[in-house]
Design a protein around this motif. Structure first.
Motif, PDB file in Angstrom:
ATOM      1  N   LYS A 764      17.961  15.569   3.846  1.00 42.24           N
ATOM      2  CA  LYS A 764      17.596  14.168   3.640  1.00 42.24           C
ATOM      3  C   LYS A 764      16.778  13.674   4.835  1.00 42.24           C
ATOM      4  O   LYS A 764      17.129  13.918   5.982  1.00 42.24           O
ATOM      5  N   PHE A 765      15.668  12.991   4.523  1.00 44.64           N
ATOM      6  CA  PHE A 765      14.874  12.328   5.557  1.00 44.64           C
ATOM      7  C   PHE A 765      15.341  10.868   5.624  1.00 44.64           C
ATOM      8  O   PHE A 765      14.637   9.942   5.206  1.00 44.64           O
ATOM      9  N   GLU A 766      16.545  10.679   6.145  1.00 44.34           N
ATOM     10  CA  GLU A 766      17.193   9.371   6.061  1.00 44.34           C
ATOM     11  C   GLU A 766      16.507   8.334   6.945  1.00 44.34           C
ATOM     12  O   GLU A 766      16.402   7.165   6.562  1.00 44.34           O
ATOM     13  N   LEU A 767      16.059   8.716   8.137  1.00 46.91           N
ATOM     14  CA  LEU A 767      15.417   7.750   9.033  1.00 46.91           C
ATOM     15  C   LEU A 767      14.132   7.205   8.420  1.00 46.91           C
ATOM     16  O   LEU A 767      13.880   5.996   8.432  1.00 46.91           O
ATOM     17  N   CYS A 768      13.312   8.108   7.888  1.00 47.19           N
ATOM     18  CA  CYS A 768      12.047   7.676   7.280  1.00 47.19           C
ATOM     19  C   CYS A 768      12.303   6.853   6.021  1.00 47.19           C
ATOM     20  O   CYS A 768      11.613   5.868   5.759  1.00 47.19           O
ATOM     21  N   GLN A 769      13.283   7.290   5.225  1.00 53.94           N
ATOM     22  CA  GLN A 769      13.603   6.559   3.994  1.00 53.94           C
ATOM     23  C   GLN A 769      13.977   5.118   4.321  1.00 53.94           C
ATOM     24  O   GLN A 769      13.498   4.171   3.681  1.00 53.94           O
ATOM     25  N   ALA A 770      14.835   4.943   5.329  1.00 53.53           N
ATOM     26  CA  ALA A 770      15.248   3.599   5.717  1.00 53.53           C
ATOM     27  C   ALA A 770      14.084   2.806   6.315  1.00 53.53           C
ATOM     28  O   ALA A 770      13.941   1.604   6.063  1.00 53.53           O
ATOM     29  N   ALA A 771      13.234   3.485   7.100  1.00 51.74           N
ATOM     30  CA  ALA A 771      12.085   2.809   7.709  1.00 51.74           C
ATOM     31  C   ALA A 771      11.110   2.321   6.645  1.00 51.74           C
ATOM     32  O   ALA A 771      10.555   1.216   6.749  1.00 51.74           O
ATOM     33  N   CYS A 772      10.871   3.138   5.617  1.00 50.42           N
ATOM     34  CA  CYS A 772       9.980   2.726   4.521  1.00 50.42           C
ATOM     35  C   CYS A 772      10.545   1.521   3.782  1.00 50.42           C
ATOM     36  O   CYS A 772       9.824   0.573   3.461  1.00 50.42           O
ATOM     37  N   GLN A 773      11.830   1.570   3.493  1.00 49.66           N
ATOM     38  CA  GLN A 773      12.467   0.467   2.771  1.00 49.66           C
ATOM     39  C   GLN A 773      12.353  -0.830   3.576  1.00 49.66           C
ATOM     40  O   GLN A 773      11.976  -1.879   3.038  1.00 49.66           O
ATOM     41  N   GLU A 774      12.664  -0.749   4.861  1.00 55.46           N
ATOM     42  CA  GLU A 774      12.597  -1.934   5.695  1.00 55.46           C
ATOM     43  C   GLU A 774      11.151  -2.385   5.906  1.00 55.46           C
ATOM     44  O   GLU A 774      10.857  -3.579   5.932  1.00 55.46           O
ATOM     45  N   GLY A 775      10.226  -1.413   6.023  1.00 54.05           N
ATOM     46  CA  GLY A 775       8.816  -1.745   6.212  1.00 54.05           C
ATOM     47  C   GLY A 775       8.221  -2.454   5.005  1.00 54.05           C
ATOM     48  O   GLY A 775       7.429  -3.396   5.158  1.00 54.05           O
ATOM     49  N   ILE A 776       8.585  -2.009   3.807  1.00 57.22           N
ATOM     50  CA  ILE A 776       8.088  -2.665   2.584  1.00 57.22           C
ATOM     51  C   ILE A 776       8.576  -4.106   2.530  1.00 57.22           C
ATOM     52  O   ILE A 776       7.808  -5.037   2.225  1.00 57.22           O
TER      53      ILE A 776
END
Length: 976
Positions: A764-776
């Motif tokens: 899982k790329f959890e850090l990037c996944q969370a960063a994308c969600q927060e960035g959007i």
């Protein structure tokens, strides 16, 4: 003689340690700090010792049946005169019992101690040397006086005072008196040879009263107790100006009244005794001074008259509140402390302390008294702390010359630990079913700690033997030294430790194996190729490993598992970690290179919407291509540990992707940076026209950012560019799933991967996944507020409802919003399109409400305007509903609920608004004056139930009632 005793007393007080234990002449070490809680009152060891002696004499006298008499001493006494005086003033058989050294002490025998008289070939208290042999005490009372370093002068004063007390209070027992108070009443300054001595004596007695009745009372004090407050005042005053003492002193009568009202209190209210010396921990400090009399002042050994001394000490229990359990604990501590003060050479004292600790352990299992448990924990912790300081590095502490003492020190340390854990620890009681072996655990801790310390020393010695810059031979030298250390451990220390841990040797060699293994790992990690020195080190390590394993196996023959648990602690010295470290270096290099690429390329990224068909940044495509190539290269490495090292690689790639998203998001600002600053509150000028002059520049809310940047499509924060950033985040998020599938496919194709490991691996790329969600989410809000308050600010602030409401309505704002919505709908990815439009809708409603409530003095609304505003509000809602083709109606309702709730205030008459406002302010400011209402704070949470919202509606209400209310209440201006 009195002068000599005074000098002796001063000398002994000066040489006593702070904890009250006087070091014997033969001692070679300092006493341990007292384990008892600090008194909080400045009583010296000499003060406590004399007070304890007073308690002893008083308790001993009141147990006898003979009348009290006193013969004053008028000059220096010879041994014969002292003996006759003692006989003459005797009142208690217990104090004046003759000492006989012929009979063996039962207590010494029980403790395993030899008679000091027989071993020395002399009488108790006798000593050698050129000086004259001191007189041997003839009675146990005289022995106690000498042991407690009380001068004959002080002893005579104490006895004279007790005679006076007894004469005035016939039949009253010592436990029914407050001795310091009674002594204060019996003696005046004229009874002392100099004023300083009297002042010090009086101060000591007052401090005792303070400690026993105010600081550590037997019954806890009530804060409102007037007697306690009065006594505290008397004592404080006496510290500054000495009391006038004596029987007929008025100050003494006041002091007596305050003291006796406190001393007579008891838990059940029925006690007829006085409680002044039995409060915790004062009683322990006093009793410990008495216990110290059991040890010879010269050599620190237990006196032969211990049985008689103990009989006397028990008579003080009723006054001091001591019981058998507290006595056992105090005596065990004293025995151990005197062993320490002997320089750890008096093994008999250590053995006696160990035997006494057996009684303490029995007591600990039955007592639930919190004070006892507290001092038990403190005492045993002190004992355990001292023993562990030596046992955690026993290779430095013990050798062939003193190995005999190791057995006793380990025993007493383990016994203390066992009581602390098994009888005091609540956690142990909850987990008792696990059958924790306290002794075995402690021994294992000692072994591991000491061997690690010894290993570190051998390391330093090996380093000092370097003959060149090449460190390789050092490990060969170290391997031989560790082998010798293991043999010494097996032959010298393990036989002692096996009493408590049958696998002591095995634990030791397992620890050495681990320590050397750590050094070997560091050596292997720096390898690039094999050399003769490398081979030498590896052979030395192999030989050492075999020797250590053999000792462990021999030690474990009779164990339950045959030594398997120990062998599991000794993993083979393998080179596999070297490969892993090399691969980790490769991973770090690739990840660092990728992070550098992100930094460089994002600085050049223009976020041009025409770069590709899907409107996302080309740099994101290139970055994902590099990541794919990195994964391919990793799975082509000829290593047998892809599954083990894969998390390191994916974590590094995840952080790189997170860095890309974070940097792409940064610099776009935040919603708050586009929000305007609210203008000061004003009131409407009734009777004036609502149109402002042409030359008058609108004074409206100012934006927090300056309006700069291009508007021709090249602005990096333009609407198209922000849409590209949104699409880029969505693109990266969608590609993460493809990366995860690629990794699992590659993992199945490598030989080193086992099927069960591959199937259970969660990539899982959890850090990037969370960063994308927060960035959007962040970009949706930033875009919406920039468009509303920055791009459309000239319409929102300079046009909407300025002047006549009916002629500056919302149509212009709607016309400007329409193409913006088309841009967003046409450019933003379908999965985030609604989120972007929803954010814009929320920002638009916020701006609309801000115009109504904080639009500045160029706006004014009548009640009739409310219908126009409500119609405009419906038009705004319809824009986002788009006849069913826009956002869901429930979403629009939720976003516009705040405006909908506030609009009814605009059609409410001013009188109703004023009454509503006053009622809300009265409810929220009950303590405020009714004549003047405070100005409510601006929270930004607009609501018909929020005072600031109602006040703002009044500020923009164009009628006489509202403006008069605002003038009268807050004196608001008409213009800025």
């Amino acid at each position: 003689m009195a002068r000599l005793f005074r000098e002796s007393r001063r000398d002994s007080a000066a040489s006593s340690s702070s904890n009250g234990f006087a070091a014997p002449a033969a001692a070679t070490a300092e006493a341990l700090p007292s384990p008892f809680p600090d008194l909080g009152v400045p009583l010296s060891a000499a003060d406590l010792r004399e007070a304890a002696y007073e308690v002893l004499v008083a308790a001993s006298r009141t147990t006898g049946g003979r009348p009290l008499t006193y013969i004053p001493q008028v000059g220096p006494a010879s041994p014969a005169s002292v003996s006759s005086a003692s006989s003459a003033n005797s009142s208690s058989p217990s104090l004046q019992r003759s000492l006989t050294s012929a009979a063996a002490s039962k207590m010494k025998k029980a403790l395993g101690l030899k008679s000091s008289a027989s071993s020395k070939g002399g009488s108790p208290g006798s000593g050698g040397g050129a000086k004259a042999t001191p007189r041997r005490p003839a009675t146990v009372g005289e022995l106690m006086r000498v042991q407690m370093r009380v001068s004959e002068t002080a002893d005579a004063r104490i006895r004279r005072g007790l005679l006076r007390i007894a004469a005035g209070q016939l039949g009253r027992r010592a436990e029914a008196m407050v001795l310091p108070l009674e002594f204060l009443q019996q003696f005046k300054a004229s009874d002392f040879p100099d004023p300083q001595e009297h002042e010090a004596w009086q101060g000591r007695n007052l401090k005792l009263i303070e400690a026993g009745l105010l600081v550590h009372p037997f019954v806890p004090l009530n804060k409102s107790d007037s007697s306690a407050q009065r006594l505290r005042q008397i004592i404080c005053a006496a510290y500054d100006r000495p009391l006038e003492t004596g029987k007929n002193s008025e100050s003494m009568q006041v002091l007596r009244t305050a003291v006796m009202s406190l001393a007579g209190r008891s838990h059940d209210g029925t006690s007829d005794g006085c409680h002044w010396a039995d409060g915790f921990p004062l009683n322990l400090h006093l009793y410990q001074m008495l216990v110290e009399a059991c040890f010879d002042n010269d050599d620190g050994t237990v006196v032969d008259e211990i049985d008689e001394v103990m009989e006397l000490l028990k008579k003080t229990w009723v006054i001091l509140g001591i019981n058998q359990m507290l006595h056992n604990l105090c005596f065990a501590w004293a025995l151990f402390n005197h062993f320490v003060m002997s320089g750890q050479v008096d093994i008999e004292l250590l053995s006696a302390a160990e035997n006494q600790l057996v009684e303490v352990a029995k007591d600990a299992k039955t007592s639930k008294d919190p004070n006892y448990c507290k001092v038990l924990s403190s005492t045993l912790s002190s004992i355990m702390g001292w023993t562990e300081k030596r046992l955690l590095a026993y290779h430095e502490t013990f050798n062939t010359s003193n190995i005999e003492s190791m057995q006793g020190i380990v025993s007493i340390g383990v016994s203390a630990a066992r009581v602390l854990v098994e009888d005091i620890s609540h956690e142990y009681r909850r987990r008792r079913k696990e059958e924790t072996d306290v002794a075995r655990t402690r021994i294992e801790t000692y072994v591991r700690s000491s061997l690690r310390t010894a290993f570190a020393q051998r390391m330093e010695e090996a380093d000092s033997k370097r003959s060149s810059r090449n460190p390789t031979p050092v490990l060969s030298i170290l391997a031989k030294d560790i082998g010798d250390l293991a043999i010494k451990e097996k032959n010298l220390y393990s036989p002692v430790l096996k009493t408590w841990h049958p696998l002591a040797s095995g634990v030791a060699v397992a620890t050495l194996h681990s320590c050397f293994g750590n050094e070997l790992k560091q050596f292997i990690a720096g390898l690039t190729d094999l050399t003769p020195d490398t081979v030498q080190v590896l052979k030395s390590a192999d030989k050492l490993e075999k020797d250590l394993v053999n000792i462990a196996v021999e030690d474990s023959v009779d164990s339950d598992d045959g030594g398997k648990s120990l062998i599991r602690e000794m993993p083979p010295y393998e080179a596999e970690n070297a490969i892993a470290n090399l691969v980790k270096g490769w991973i770090k290099e690739r990840v660092d290179r990728l992070k550098g690429w992100v930094d460089r390329n994002l600085k050049q990224e223009t976020w041009n919407p025409g770069a590709n068909r899907d409107n996302f940044a080309p740099s994101s495509v290139e970055m994902l291509r590099i990541i794919g190539e990195t994964l391919d290269a990793f799975f082509e490495l000829p290593i047998p540990m892809h599954p083990a090292l894969l998390p390191d690689l994916t974590a590094g790639l995840d952080r790189s992707l997170q860095l890309y998203v974070s940097k792409a998001k940064s610099g776009c600002g935040a919603r708050n940076s586009f929000m305007p600053q609210l203008p000061p509150l004003t009131r409407c000028e009734v009777g004036s026209k609502l149109l402002f002059k042409k030359k008058e520049k609108p004074q409206n809310p100012q934006l927090r950012v300056s309006q700069n940047g291009a508007t021709n499509g090249t602005d990096p924060l333009g609407l198209p560019q922000l849409c590209v950033r949104l699409n880029t985040f969505q693109y990266i998020r969608s590609e993460l799933e493809n990366l995860e599938k690629k990794i699992k496919t590659c993992l199945r194709n490598v030989e080193s991967a086992q099927a069960d490991i591959t199937d259970g691996l969660d990539v899982k790329f959890e850090l990037c996944q969370a960063a994308c969600q927060e960035g959007i989410q962040h970009l949706c809000e930033t875009t919406a507020y920039k468009v509303t308050f920055y791009d459309l600010g000239h319409i929102l602030w300079d046009t909407l409802y300025v002047g006549v409401t009916a002629s500056s309505r919302v149509e212009l704002l709607l016309r400007e919003l329409d193409p913006i919505l088309e841009t967003i709908s046409g450019m933003v990815h379908i999965k985030v399109r609604n989120r972007a439009i929803t954010a814009l809708m929320k920002a638009t409603f916020d701006g609309f409400l801000l115009v109504l409530l904080a639009g500045g003095p160029l706006r004014a609304f009548t009640r009739q305007d409310s219908q126009i505003i409500e119609d405009d509000f419906r038009s705004l809602r319809d824009l986002f509903l788009a006849d069913g083709d826009g956002l869901p109606e429930e979403l629009v309702d939720k976003a516009s609920s705040q405006v909908k709730n506030v609009l009814p205030l605009l059609r409410t008459d001013s009188e109703g608004l004023i009454e509503r406002y006053k009622r809300m302010m009265a409810e929220s400011n009950r303590s405020a004056s009714r004549s003047k209402l405070p100005l409510p704070p601006t929270t930004g949470n607009w609501s018909p139930n929020e005072p600031n919202t109602v006040l703002r509606v009044l500020c923009y209400r164009h009628d006489e009632t509202a403006t008069k209310f605002l003038k009268k209440t807050y004196n608001l201006p008409k213009k800025l």
